[in-house]
Design a protein around this motif. Structure first.
Motif, PDB file in Angstrom:
ATOM      1  N   GLY A 245       0.816  -1.209   0.000  1.00 13.93           N
ATOM      2  CA  GLY A 245       0.000   0.000   0.000  1.00 13.93           C
ATOM      3  C   GLY A 245       0.849   1.258   0.000  1.00 13.93           C
ATOM      4  O   GLY A 245       0.523   2.240  -0.690  1.00 13.93           O
ATOM      5  N   ALA A 246       1.947   1.253   0.764  1.00 20.40           N
ATOM      6  CA  ALA A 246       2.824   2.424   0.826  1.00 20.40           C
ATOM      7  C   ALA A 246       3.451   2.704  -0.534  1.00 20.40           C
ATOM      8  O   ALA A 246       3.557   3.865  -0.960  1.00 20.40           O
ATOM      9  N   ILE A 247       3.872   1.646  -1.218  1.00 18.14           N
ATOM     10  CA  ILE A 247       4.451   1.820  -2.557  1.00 18.14           C
ATOM     11  C   ILE A 247       3.419   2.412  -3.509  1.00 18.14           C
ATOM     12  O   ILE A 247       3.712   3.325  -4.289  1.00 18.14           O
TER      13      ILE A 247
ATOM     14  N   PHE B  11       1.122   9.663  -5.596  1.00 20.00           N
ATOM     15  CA  PHE B  11       1.366  11.086  -5.357  1.00 20.00           C
ATOM     16  C   PHE B  11       2.592  11.583  -6.112  1.00 20.00           C
ATOM     17  O   PHE B  11       2.699  12.788  -6.379  1.00 20.00           O
ATOM     18  N   ALA B  12       3.505  10.687  -6.467  1.00 17.73           N
ATOM     19  CA  ALA B  12       4.648  11.099  -7.280  1.00 17.73           C
ATOM     20  C   ALA B  12       4.177  11.602  -8.646  1.00 17.73           C
ATOM     21  O   ALA B  12       4.779  12.525  -9.221  1.00 17.73           O
TER      22      ALA B  12
ATOM     23  N   SER C 188       5.496  18.458  -6.886  1.00 20.82           N
ATOM     24  CA  SER C 188       6.475  18.793  -5.846  1.00 20.82           C
ATOM     25  C   SER C 188       6.680  17.676  -4.833  1.00 20.82           C
ATOM     26  O   SER C 188       7.483  17.821  -3.908  1.00 20.82           O
ATOM     27  N   PHE C 189       5.996  16.555  -4.992  1.00 24.13           N
ATOM     28  CA  PHE C 189       6.029  15.501  -3.977  1.00 24.13           C
ATOM     29  C   PHE C 189       7.417  14.885  -3.817  1.00 24.13           C
ATOM     30  O   PHE C 189       7.809  14.504  -2.707  1.00 24.13           O
ATOM     31  N   LEU C 190       8.177  14.766  -4.903  1.00 21.96           N
ATOM     32  CA  LEU C 190       9.470  14.097  -4.867  1.00 21.96           C
ATOM     33  C   LEU C 190      10.626  15.025  -4.501  1.00 21.96           C
ATOM     34  O   LEU C 190      11.783  14.581  -4.467  1.00 21.96           O
TER      35      LEU C 190
ATOM     36  N   LYS D 199       0.062  14.933   3.542  1.00 23.16           N
ATOM     37  CA  LYS D 199       0.846  15.969   2.873  1.00 23.16           C
ATOM     38  C   LYS D 199       0.727  15.890   1.353  1.00 23.16           C
ATOM     39  O   LYS D 199       0.805  16.914   0.667  1.00 23.16           O
ATOM     40  N   GLY D 200       0.512  14.686   0.828  1.00 23.50           N
ATOM     41  CA  GLY D 200       0.362  14.537  -0.612  1.00 23.50           C
ATOM     42  C   GLY D 200      -0.847  15.283  -1.137  1.00 23.50           C
ATOM     43  O   GLY D 200      -0.800  15.874  -2.234  1.00 23.50           O
ATOM     44  N   ILE D 201      -1.924  15.284  -0.382  1.00 24.07           N
ATOM     45  CA  ILE D 201      -3.123  16.022  -0.786  1.00 24.07           C
ATOM     46  C   ILE D 201      -2.827  17.511  -0.860  1.00 24.07           C
ATOM     47  O   ILE D 201      -3.297  18.217  -1.763  1.00 24.07           O
TER      48      ILE D 201
END
Length: 346
Positions: free
Chosen positions: A33-35, A41-42, A47-49, A308-310
Motif C-alpha cells: 500500500g505504501a508503494i 502522489f509522485a 512537488s512531492f518528490l 501531505k500529498g493532498i
C-alpha cells in the motif's frame, strides 16, 4: 520409513521457503500500500518528490509513528488505549506548568512529566488487569478524566486554556535540541522526531522478535488464558505495554511543548484513533496476537504521505478523511487476504 527418509522429511518440514516467509510478514500488505500511495502522489503532485517535501512527509509520519509503535505493541497484546491522544497533551502540560510554577530548570519538569505519564499508563494497565473490564471502558474513562484535568488544571493554574511560555527558562535550549531540533542533511532540514521514531521502531522490533517479553506479548494477545497457563506473566506484560504507550506519549508531548513553547489544553482529542488506524494499516489485528512494529511505521508513513500529498497536489483537504477511511478498509482487507494466504501455504 527408514531413518534417512525420516531425517529428510523432518528437514523439509523445518525448511521455510522465502515466499512463505514473505507472505507471513504482517507488514506485507502495508508495504504494498505504501508503494502504491508513493507512486500515486509522485505522479499526482509535481512537488512531492522534492527533498524538502520528503522531509515534510517524514516529519508528519514521525509525529504519528512515535505513538503508533507502542500502540501497535499494545494491540498485538490484545488491548486498546483510547487515552493515548490526550495523554500526549497531559505530558506536555505537566512539564510546562511544573517548570513555570516551580521556576525550576525545565529538565526538572521534563522528569516529573515522565513519572506522571508513566503513572497514568500503569494506572490503565492495573485497572484493566484488576477489574477485568474491557480496555475500551477503562481507557475511555481515562480519556475523559485526562481531558477534564487538562482543561481544569490549566485554567486553575494559568487562568487560560493555554500554558505560559517557558522559552526563557534555564534548560529550554538543550531540551529543545533533544525533542524539537532540526538536523540539516544535504541542505535539507529533518526534524529530530524522525530519529526518535526510527529508534522506537528498532527497539520495539528487537523486543518483539528477540526477547522473551516479545513472546509474552504475542501470547497474551493470542490467548491470555492459555498464556497464563504456561507461566506467562500476563498482568506484568499488559501493565508494561500500557506504560510503553505512556512513554511514547511523553516523547510526543515534549516535542509538542518544545516546538511551540506553549501548549493548548484541548489538543490531542481524536489523535488516539489516528494511532490505532496507523497500527491497523500496518498489519495489526483488532483481535490481537498479530502485527509488527515495522508495520506500524509503514502505516504512519502512509498517513504522512496522504496528509501531505493532498496538500502538495493542491486538492481540497476536506477529502483527507475520506482517503484515510478508504485506506483503512483496503489495508484491513489486504492484511486479511495476506494472512489467509500465509496460513494456506503452511
Amino acid at each position: 520409513m527408514s531413518a534417512t527418509e525420516a531425517t529428510v522429511t523432518d528437514e523439509r518440514i523445518l525448511q521455510t521457503s522465502p515466499l512463505r516467509k514473505l507472505l507471513g510478514r504482517p507488514e506485507l500488505g502495508s508495504v504494498v500500500g505504501a508503494i502504491a500511495v508513493f507512486v500515486f502522489f509522485a505522479f499526482a503532485a509535481d512537488s512531492f518528490l522534492r527533498a524538502s517535501s520528503i522531509s515534510t512527509v517524514l516529519y508528519a509520519s514521525s509525529t504519528i509513528g512515535i505513538m503508533a509503535v507502542p500502540v501497535a505493541l499494545l494491540m498485538i497484546g490484545g488491548e486498546f488505549d483510547l487515552s493515548a491522544g490526550v495523554m500526549v497533551t497531559s505530558s506536555a502540560l505537566v512539564s510546562s506548568m511544573f517548570s513555570y510554577q516551580m521556576t525550576a530548570n525545565v529538565w526538572v519538569g521534563v522528569g516529573v512529566s515522565l513519572l506522571v505519564t508513566l503513572a497514568v499508563g500503569a494506572f490503565n494497565g492495573f485497572m484493566l488487569t484488576r477489574t477485568k473490564l474491557p480496555s475500551f471502558i477503562i481507557t475511555l474513562g481515562t480519556f475523559l478524566m485526562l481531558t477534564g484535568m487538562n482543561l481544569g488544571f490549566t485554567k486553575l493554574i494559568d487562568g487560560t486554556v493555554s500554558t505560559k511560555t517557558i522559552a526563557d527558562m534555564e534548560g529550554f535550549p538543550s531540551a529543545r535540541d533533544v525533542f524539537a531540533s532540526t538536523l540539516t542533511i544535504g541542505g535539507v532540514g529533518f526534524k529530530i522526531t524522525i530519529l526518535w521514531w526510527l529508534a522506537l521502531v528498532a527497539v520495539a522490533s528487537w523486543i518483539l522478535l528477540r526477547t522473551r517479553a516479545g513472546n509474552w506479548i504475542f501470547a497474551v494477545g493470542g490467548n491470555q488464558d492459555a498464556a497464563r497457563a504456561v507461566g506467562v506473566p500476563v498482568t506484568k506484560t499488559k501493565i508494561g505495554l500500557y506504560m510503553g504507550v505512556a512513554f511514547g506519549a511523553w516523547i510526543a508531548g515534549q516535542h509538542l511543548l518544545f516546538s511551540y513553547d506553549v501548549v493548548q489544553s484541548g489538543e490531542g482529542v481524536g489523535n488516539e484513533l489516528i494511532y490505532i488506524i496507523a497500527a491497523v494499516i500496518g498489519g495489526c489485528l483488532i483481535t490481537g496476537g498479530y502485527g509488527s512494529a515495522v508495520g506500524s511505521a509503514v502505516g504512519a508513513f502512509i498517513f504522512g504521505m496522504t496528509s501531505k500529498g493532498i496538500v502538495f497536489a493542491e486538492w481540497n483537504p476536506d477529502w483527507f478523511k475520506f482517503f484515510l477511511g478508504a485506506m483503512l478498509l483496503l489495508a484491513t482487507l489486504l492484511n486479511a487476504w495476506v494472512r489467509k494466504r500465509a496460513e494456506a501455504t503452511k
